[in-house]
Structures are given as structure tokens and as C-alpha cells.
Design an enzyme around this catalytic site. Sequence first.
Site, short mmCIF file in Angstrom:
data_model
loop_
_atom_site.label_atom_id
_atom_site.label_comp_id
_atom_site.label_asym_id
_atom_site.label_seq_id
_atom_site.Cartn_x
_atom_site.Cartn_y
_atom_site.Cartn_z
N TYR A 104 5.38 -5.63 55.84
CA TYR A 104 4.10 -5.12 55.35
C TYR A 104 4.29 -3.74 54.71
CZ TYR A 104 3.57 -1.81 59.26
OH TYR A 104 3.75 -0.76 60.15
N ARG A 164 10.26 0.37 48.92
CA ARG A 164 10.51 0.05 50.34
C ARG A 164 10.16 -1.41 50.63
NH1 ARG A 164 7.70 3.72 54.86
NH2 ARG A 164 5.85 2.65 54.04
N LYS A 217 10.28 -2.70 57.57
CA LYS A 217 8.86 -2.52 57.93
C LYS A 217 8.29 -3.87 58.36
CE LYS A 217 4.88 0.22 56.48
NZ LYS A 217 4.95 1.15 57.62
N GLU A 266 10.74 8.40 66.25
CA GLU A 266 9.62 8.58 65.32
C GLU A 266 8.33 8.28 66.06
OE1 GLU A 266 10.11 5.73 62.14
OE2 GLU A 266 10.92 4.26 63.54
#
Length: 283
Positions: A32, A51, A147, A179
Site C-alpha cells: 500500500y 516506493r 510497505k 521506527e
Amino acid sequence: MSIAYLNGAFLPLAETRVSVLDRGFLFADGIYEVTAVIEGRLVDSASHLARLERSAAAIGLTLPLPSAQIEAVQRELATRNDLEEGLIYLQLTRGADVSRDFLPSPDLQPTLVMFVQAKRFLDSPAARTGIAVVTTPDLRWTRRDIKSVGLLAQAMAKQIAVHAGAQEAWMVEDGFVTEGASSTAFLVTEHGVVTRPYSQAVLAGCTGAALTALAEERGIMVEHRPFTVDEALGASEAFITSASTLCQSVVSIDGRQIGDGAPGPMATRLRELYIDFAIKTAV
């Protein structure tokens, strides 16, 4: 009525239908992207599309549309929904199979869906006050650079944060912050800005990458290295970046105040720089 996009068609979001045999639903076999919209235009679109291409290639998935066409669809969605400020969510899965099996059937047609979410982030209350963060063990798999729609660990981390009265969770592995559950983590030292280098251990944040480039252009030193929770607790400032928050100060970690407990000058300045960049370069 919100308008979405599904496999070539624009239709009301409430009328979109995806098969229960879709591999995104059954196996989290999909990826996504989330792109910010400011003044009706896409922010840092090229980085998000790049990305998306990297994530798709990493799982052996071919984009059903060229990147330029995906961008055109996103712009059309913003127009059809009169979206001035908010987000466009894009999800691409391997598609619906004839049955549930770990190995997909050959030549599946991927499922591509996009929809919008109105959201205030230019003048959000959290940007003025800062947010609280809690730390939690990083329970994810090792390919965090993809992702992936497999977000259970992040959803669990978010729940831990909410139960602790915080707005974000920083995930920790071997004593080092990886993160945030949905953001990139930064701290500020006397030397400049510190954030973890991109690798398979973390997602390459588009907002974070743009912000660090803006900082370096202005002579602010950026150290790309891991940092510990203790180092973060002793930092003069901390902040997060993401498409949905831009640059947002962290004023407490695990209940302990960071700096003077208010958004600091570095994060405030970088937020201003990023917003200026976003408005000037949006498409």
C-alpha cells in the site's frame, strides 16, 4: 458521497466490492501507499510512486497501471472528492484466486483500490502541542522495507500507545529504536538531527527523506545511525515524520518529558520547511 477507484472504475466507496478470496484479505499478500494532499494536489508524489514500485518488485508483483497513470487516477480522485487537504490511500494485492492456497494461481489479475480521507494536518492541534510516545518491542518480520498490508504488529503497537495515553508507539529491537508504528523516528542532539539509516529493518519514509534533504541543504547535520531509547530520553528534541503528520514534535517518551515538554525549535523549523516544500512541489 466519497468516490473510490477499483480496478479501472470510479464508484461510490460504499459500493466497492472485493472478493473474500482476494489474497490481500487472506494472506496480506499486498502492498500500500499513502500520499498527502494539500490544496488539492499530491505531495511528493514521485517518491511515493517510486516506493510503490520498489515494494511491488520485492514481492514479484507487476503494477497493473504505469506510475504516471496511477498518479492521474489519484489526481482525479482528489478532484471528484473535492479533497483540499487529506490523504489518498492506495492498496495493491495479488488478486482474487479460485481457492485459498499459499501458492497463487498463475496469471492472477491484481486488485488495485484507492480512496480518499479528509484530514487536517497543516494546522492540527497535535502540531502545536506535540505528542506523547511509548516504546514497545518490535514484533514485525524482517522485510520492513516493503510497505506491506500486513500491519498487525503496528496495529497492536498503536493500541498499546492509546492505552498508555499516547499518540504513537516507537518500536524497539535490541535496545535500539527502529521506527514508529506509522512514522519515522528522529531525535535532535547538539550536533544536529539523528535518524536510523534505511535498510530492510525499516521503511524508507518518503516524508523523512524529503525532510532530511531539506535539512542538509540548509547546513543542518543529519546523522543516519541507530539510537537507543535512553539516548532519545536525553535528547533536546524528538519528532516523527509521515505523510499523515508531516513533521510532528514528540514531547514525552514513556511518560518522561523531552526537552521543555513543548515543540522545539528544530522540529518547528523543519516542519515549516517541509510544508513550504510540499506546497511548492505538489502536483
